[in-house]
Each structure stands twice: as structure tokens, then as C-alpha cells.
Write a protein that holds these residues in place. Structure first.
Motif, short mmCIF file in Angstrom:
data_model
loop_
_atom_site.label_atom_id
_atom_site.label_comp_id
_atom_site.label_asym_id
_atom_site.label_seq_id
_atom_site.Cartn_x
_atom_site.Cartn_y
_atom_site.Cartn_z
N LEU A 94 0.83 -1.21 0.00
CA LEU A 94 0.00 0.00 0.00
C LEU A 94 0.86 1.26 0.00
O LEU A 94 0.39 2.35 0.34
N SER A 95 2.12 1.13 -0.38
CA SER A 95 3.06 2.24 -0.28
C SER A 95 2.66 3.41 -1.16
O SER A 95 2.10 3.24 -2.25
N TYR A 96 2.96 4.61 -0.68
CA TYR A 96 2.77 5.86 -1.42
C TYR A 96 1.33 6.03 -1.89
O TYR A 96 1.04 6.14 -3.08
N ASN A 97 0.45 6.04 -0.90
CA ASN A 97 -0.94 6.41 -1.10
C ASN A 97 -1.26 7.57 -0.16
O ASN A 97 -0.35 8.31 0.23
N LEU A 98 -2.51 7.72 0.22
CA LEU A 98 -2.93 8.83 1.08
C LEU A 98 -3.56 8.31 2.37
O LEU A 98 -4.45 8.95 2.93
N LEU A 99 -3.10 7.18 2.84
CA LEU A 99 -3.69 6.56 4.02
C LEU A 99 -3.36 7.37 5.27
O LEU A 99 -2.20 7.62 5.57
N GLY A 100 -4.40 7.74 6.01
CA GLY A 100 -4.20 8.48 7.25
C GLY A 100 -4.18 7.59 8.47
O GLY A 100 -3.80 8.03 9.56
N ARG A 101 -4.58 6.34 8.32
CA ARG A 101 -4.53 5.38 9.41
C ARG A 101 -4.29 3.98 8.84
O ARG A 101 -4.56 3.71 7.67
N PHE A 102 -3.78 3.10 9.68
CA PHE A 102 -3.50 1.74 9.25
C PHE A 102 -4.84 1.03 9.00
O PHE A 102 -5.71 1.03 9.86
N PRO A 103 -5.02 0.41 7.83
CA PRO A 103 -6.32 -0.19 7.51
C PRO A 103 -6.70 -1.29 8.50
O PRO A 103 -5.87 -2.12 8.88
N SER A 104 -7.93 -1.30 8.91
CA SER A 104 -8.44 -2.35 9.80
C SER A 104 -8.95 -3.51 8.97
O SER A 104 -9.27 -3.37 7.79
N GLY A 105 -9.04 -4.67 9.60
CA GLY A 105 -9.60 -5.84 8.95
C GLY A 105 -8.75 -6.43 7.85
O GLY A 105 -9.28 -7.07 6.94
N LEU A 106 -7.42 -6.26 7.92
CA LEU A 106 -6.56 -6.89 6.92
C LEU A 106 -6.52 -8.39 7.15
O LEU A 106 -6.64 -8.86 8.29
#
Length: 404
Positions: A94-106
Motif C-alpha cells: 500500500l506504499s505511497y498512497n494517502l492513508l491516514g490510518r492503518f487499515p483495519s480488517g486486513l
């Protein structure tokens, strides 16, 4: 209904039914194997590269059994609970995106998570609490100031990259089986005494390019497996002789190689001075890129989709080239024969490879161009095949019914 019963009573009806079932299976498998139009796929569409596609949401049409998914260099803002049903997924980029928090439910089956170059500010205890199989976690080049790990979680984690963030204190409660930790290029000023005591397998510890002026006496003593420690590019308080002398004595007599000895006493100390001529420790700075290149190599069969290469960086200095080596799980494989090796890779300064790139400032890395060569061709190829199979299926069905 009467006609169906009559067909079943015919001598050759079972063979016709079996033939139709086989055709339906082939057709159904073809439909399920269609690759998302914006991605490129290989290995039965289980290796999917959707990097640099200007995506703002997860592309539709992903197979449920994918093992490798590259979503790097897009504009994804959130993926909470959108990937949980991909139970076979092993590598996620998921590198170099606009994620503001670590995704849940991976998915809990993941071995390798890369989320470098986003806008993450914290990693909470529940973000990684159930990732028992995770081996590599790369959160470099974010805005992290705090990470919280729960005791005895992440038992399989061997490599943790937290470089190029905003830490002031070395995180505590780090998973106890770690072999590589990269905390370089932060704002670290202290290591709490005892916070490293539960890391007996730690082999490579990167602390260069921080703000250390001193460290507590004995803070590294319990790192029994330590082989490499980088301390360069820190503002050591060399005038405080009592504190700095103890650190210099430890650095001189440790079994590990210490790169960038405090107070510029020498470039290397510890075991490094025993290196043979021509094999001295040198330094470079790099972090592994997202997995776009890896996915293309996978499509050619050069690499396995389960490869989990360690993401690490070296110490910036006037010399060049860290010796490459291999560490981690050298021979373990799962029941399906998949094997993972943790590779410490160095890259010559004069060129780039498809596996590593030299970069000193991940935040300024440019987006990868969206080239036509990486666009999916599988969707266009499957359309005429699909029509042909459907037509053939109908013809055979009509012929079979007429025969009876």
C-alpha cells in the motif's frame, strides 16, 4: 419436466450431462479468472499489480484467492475492512498512497505488509494484534510518532522498518523475534533502559541520522545476537566524558560491527576493524521500492510471489556499499512448499535495480509513471475467448438434445 426425465432414461444421457458439466466448469473458471481491467495479472491472476493506476478505491473484480496485491503509488485514502475476505493474501503493498490510518480488517494470513510513504501518524495495539503470520512490516516514510505493540503479539515478525518518521523515543514492547529494526532518520533522543532486553534475536539495528546525544549505560548489553549497529550522524555530547567514554568502550569491545562510532573516533568499531582488505564495511542509503517491479518479475517467473525481502537502510557516509547478506528464516517452508527468505540487499550508487533503489528522501520520491506496458491485456484477450466458448457450449447443447 417429462422431456428431462426422458433424457435421463436414455443410455447416453449421463455422458451428455457430464460433458455439459465439464463445459460449465471451464466457462465458470474462465469468468472467475478475469483480471481487473486497470491491473496486470499473472500466475492464474493470483499475482495482481495495480500500482500507479490513479486509483482512489479498490478495483472491482479481484479474485478471492489472490496471493500478491500491489496497490502502491495510487490515491487510496482508506481500505478499512475491504480486504478481509482475501484469506489467501500473503503480500500487500500500500506504499505511497494517502492513508491516514492503518487499515483495519486486513487478512490475518498476510506475511508482508508495506505501507511506506503514506500519512500514518500512529499504530495502535489493535492494528497488529491478530497478525500472527506477519513477517515483514514496512511503515517507513510516514508521520508516525507513536506505535503500540501488545506483549507476545506478532510472533513471526522478523523485520520492522520505521525509518523516516517522527519518533522521539525508541518504541517499547517490540516483538521479541525481530531480527532487523530500522529506526534511522527520525528524531530519537532516548532509549529507555530495559526496552531492548526482550530482543535476543535482533541482528541489525539502524539508529543513524537521529538526535542522540547519549544513551544509558548497558542499554545494548542484552542484544546477544547483534551483528550490526549504526550510530553515525547523531549529535553525541562528546564533552560529557563520563557518559561518552562508557559508550565508546562498549562500541570498541562489542562482538557486533558498529558503523559510525560516536564522536568521529573512527568510522567503524567493534568487529568491523577485523575485516580483510577489500572487504571493509562501507555505507550506503537505500530503501526497497514498492512491489511494482517485483510483480512484473513474478509475471516472468523470476521470483516467487511469497518473497518477503527485508526493507532496510544503511548509514550515509563518504564510503560505499554495504555487504549483501541473507538472514532470517533460511530454510523454513510451509506445507505448500512456499519459502520466504529475508534478504539484506545493498545497491551500488551508480545504478538502480528492479529490486532496490537508492533514495535518501522517500517523502520526495516521485510517483511512478503510468506506462502502457503495464496495462492489463488479459481482459481484452478473454473477451473473444469467452464468446467462442459460450457459442460452442450452446451448439454442443443443441446438438446433444437433437441427438436424443
Amino acid at each position: 419436466m417429462e422431456r428431462i426425465r426422458a433424457l435421463i432414461m436414455l443410455p447416453h444421457a449421463p455422458l451428455a450431462c457430464l460433458f455439459l458439466l465439464l463445459l460449465s466448469g471451464v466457462l465458470g473458471g474462465l469468468v472467475l479468472s478475469i483480471c481487473p481491467a486497470v491491473c496486470s495479472c499473472s500466475r492464474g491472476h493470483r499475482v495482481v499489480d495495480c500500482s500507479s493506476r490513479h486509483l482512489s478505491q479498490l478495483p472491482p473484480g479481484l479474485q478471492h484467492n489472490i496471493r500478491f496485491l500491489n496497490l502502491s503509488h495510487n490515491s487510496l485514502c482508506g481500505l478499512d475492512d475491504q480486504l478481509s475476505h482475501y484469506a489467501h493474501l500473503r503480500t500487500l503493498d500500500l506504499s505511497y498512497n494517502l492513508l491516514g490510518r492503518f487499515p483495519s480488517g486486513l487478512p490475518r494470513a498476510l506475511w508482508d505488509i508495506r505501507a511506506a510513504g503514506n500519512q500514518l501518524r500512529a499504530l495502535d495495539k489493535n492494528d497488529t494484534a491478530y497478525h500472527w503470520n506477519l513477517r515483514v512490516l514496512d511503515l517507513s516514510a510516514n508521520e508516525l510518532e507513536r506505535v503500540v505493540f501488545i506483549n507476545n503479539t506478532l510472533p513471526s515478525l522478523h523485520a520492522l522498518n520505521l525509518s523516516h518518521n517522527r519518533f522521539w523515543t525508541v518504541p517499547t514492547n517490540m516483538p521479541h523475534n525481530l531480527e532487523m529494526v530500522d529506526l534511522s532518520h527520525n528524531y530519537l533522543v532516548q532509549i529507555l533502559l530495559g526496552s531492548l532486553d526482550r530482543l535476543p534475536r535482533l541482528r541489525r539495528f539502524y539508529l543513524h541520522a537521529n538526535r542522540f546525544s547519549w544513551v544509558p549505560e548497558g542499554v545494548f548489553d542484552r542484544l546477544e545476537g547483534l551483528e550490526l549497529l549504526t550510530l553515525g550522524d547523531n549529535p553525541w555530547a562528546c564533552e560529557e566524558e563520563e557518559n561518552i567514554t562508557r559508550l565508546l568502550l562498549w562500541a570498541k569491545h562489542t562482538r557486533a560491527a558498529v558503523l559510525g562510532c560516536p564522536c568521529y573516533t573512527r568510522p567503524t568499531c567493534g568487529q568491523a576493524h577485523l575485516a580483510t582488505p577489500g572487504g571493509e564495511w562501507h555505507f550506503t542509503s537505500h530503501t526497497e521500492p514498492p512491489l511494482g517491479a517485483d510483480a512484473r518479475e513474478l509475471g516472468r517467473g523470476d521470483l516467487t510471489p511469497d518473497r518477503a525481502a527485508v526493507v532496510t537502510s544503511g548509514y550515509l557516509a563518504k564510503s560505499a556499499l554495504l555487504e549483501p547478506g541473507t538472514h532470517g528464516d533460511r530454510g523454513s517452508a510451509n506445507s505448500s512448499g512456499d519459502q520466504t527468505s529475508f534478504v539484506f540487499i545493498s545497491t551500488p550508487l551508480h545504478g538502480l535495480s528492479t529490486r532496490t533503489s537508492t533514495t535518501g528522501h522517500p517523502h520526495s520520491a516521485a510517483k511512478k509513471p503510468n506506462t502502457g506496458s503495464t496495462q492489463s491485456r488479459s481482459h481484452g484477450l478473454h473477451t473473444p475467448i469467452l464468446y467462442s466458448v459460450v457459442t460452442w457450449n450452446l451448439l454442443v447443447t443443441v446438438t446433444a438434445f437433437k441427438a436424443f
